[in-house]
Scaffold this motif. Structure first.
Motif, PDB file in Angstrom:
ATOM      1  N   UNK A   1      25.720 -92.696  49.901  1.00 60.97           N
ATOM      2  CA  UNK A   1      25.378 -93.623  48.845  1.00 60.97           C
ATOM      3  C   UNK A   1      26.508 -93.601  47.829  1.00 60.97           C
ATOM      4  N   UNK A   2      26.972 -94.751  47.450  1.00 58.52           N
ATOM      5  CA  UNK A   2      27.984 -94.849  46.412  1.00 58.52           C
ATOM      6  C   UNK A   2      27.359 -95.554  45.232  1.00 58.52           C
ATOM      7  N   UNK A  10      24.371 -95.020  32.429  1.00 60.37           N
ATOM      8  CA  UNK A  10      24.494 -93.644  32.896  1.00 60.37           C
ATOM      9  C   UNK A  10      24.296 -93.595  34.402  1.00 60.37           C
ATOM     10  N   UNK A  11      24.732 -92.482  34.999  1.00 60.50           N
ATOM     11  CA  UNK A  11      24.546 -92.317  36.435  1.00 60.50           C
ATOM     12  C   UNK A  11      23.065 -92.218  36.766  1.00 60.50           C
ATOM     13  N   UNK A  12      22.740 -92.603  37.971  1.00 59.67           N
ATOM     14  CA  UNK A  12      21.376 -92.437  38.459  1.00 59.67           C
ATOM     15  C   UNK A  12      21.022 -90.957  38.382  1.00 59.67           C
ATOM     16  N   UNK A  25      25.198 -88.514  51.329  1.00 60.11           N
ATOM     17  CA  UNK A  25      26.262 -87.891  50.545  1.00 60.11           C
ATOM     18  C   UNK A  25      26.436 -88.700  49.270  1.00 60.11           C
ATOM     19  N   UNK A  26      26.285 -88.051  48.161  1.00 61.41           N
ATOM     20  CA  UNK A  26      26.398 -88.711  46.867  1.00 61.41           C
ATOM     21  C   UNK A  26      27.829 -88.539  46.364  1.00 61.41           C
ATOM     22  N   UNK A  27      28.495 -89.651  46.091  1.00 62.63           N
ATOM     23  CA  UNK A  27      29.885 -89.627  45.630  1.00 62.63           C
ATOM     24  C   UNK A  27      29.944 -90.277  44.253  1.00 62.63           C
ATOM     25  N   UNK A  28      30.468 -89.548  43.318  1.00 58.79           N
ATOM     26  CA  UNK A  28      30.668 -90.094  41.977  1.00 58.79           C
ATOM     27  C   UNK A  28      32.094 -89.804  41.570  1.00 58.79           C
ATOM     28  N   UNK A  29      32.773 -90.775  40.991  1.00 53.81           N
ATOM     29  CA  UNK A  29      34.172 -90.539  40.629  1.00 53.81           C
ATOM     30  C   UNK A  29      34.307 -89.505  39.512  1.00 53.81           C
ATOM     31  N   UNK A  30      35.320 -88.705  39.632  1.00 56.77           N
ATOM     32  CA  UNK A  30      35.681 -87.761  38.586  1.00 56.77           C
ATOM     33  C   UNK A  30      37.118 -88.100  38.210  1.00 56.77           C
ATOM     34  N   UNK A  31      37.260 -89.127  37.388  1.00 58.58           N
ATOM     35  CA  UNK A  31      38.576 -89.691  37.088  1.00 58.58           C
ATOM     36  C   UNK A  31      38.910 -89.427  35.624  1.00 58.58           C
ATOM     37  N   UNK A  36      41.832 -93.897  34.439  1.00 60.03           N
ATOM     38  CA  UNK A  36      40.985 -95.084  34.283  1.00 60.03           C
ATOM     39  C   UNK A  36      41.713 -96.175  33.515  1.00 60.03           C
ATOM     40  N   UNK A  37      42.450 -95.788  32.453  1.00 62.39           N
ATOM     41  CA  UNK A  37      43.224 -96.777  31.694  1.00 62.39           C
ATOM     42  C   UNK A  37      44.287 -97.420  32.579  1.00 62.39           C
ATOM     43  N   UNK A  38      44.952 -96.617  33.405  1.00 61.93           N
ATOM     44  CA  UNK A  38      45.979 -97.166  34.299  1.00 61.93           C
ATOM     45  C   UNK A  38      45.358 -98.138  35.295  1.00 61.93           C
ATOM     46  N   UNK A  39      44.199 -97.785  35.840  1.00 63.74           N
ATOM     47  CA  UNK A  39      43.503 -98.698  36.752  1.00 63.74           C
ATOM     48  C   UNK A  39      43.156-100.000  36.041  1.00 63.74           C
ATOM     49  N   UNK A  40      42.684 -99.879  34.803  1.00 64.53           N
ATOM     50  CA  UNK A  40      42.301-101.064  34.037  1.00 64.53           C
ATOM     51  C   UNK A  40      43.505-101.966  33.800  1.00 64.53           C
TER      52      UNK A  40
END
Length: 86
Positions: A1-2, A10-12, A25-31, A36-40
């Motif tokens: 599940x993503x 907030x996260x589930x 398998x629960x995947x949550x980003x740890x960025x 995150x600013x660079x991605x934005x």
């Protein structure tokens, strides 16, 4: 599940252990914030260059703004919800 989007802010509340009990398998980003600013910055540049197309799932006339809000709040939407002001 993503899980992504965080429409509720907030996260589930599902824990990795609870997900594993269901063979998920629960995947949550740890960025880090800098990444995150660079991605934005990169995504906004792609959008400005016309390389991205948003998924517009539904449109509402402005006078039905309350219906649009209820649909988003009720998680009954897919993609972006637009208010037509024309």
């Amino acid at each position: 599940m993503i899980s992504y989007g965080l429409a509720g802010g907030e996260w589930s509340p599902v824990t990795p252990d609870a997900a594993a009990e269901r063979r998920i398998t629960l995947i949550r980003p740890d960025v880090p914030p800098a990444r995150l600013r660079a991605y934005t910055v990169a995504v906004l540049a792609d959008a400005a260059a016309g390389q991205l197309r948003p998924l517009i799932g539904q449109r509402f006339p402005l006078e039905r703004a309350a219906d649009a809000h209820a649909a988003v709040e009720g998680r009954a939407t897919v993609g972006k919800t637009l208010l037509d002001v024309s």
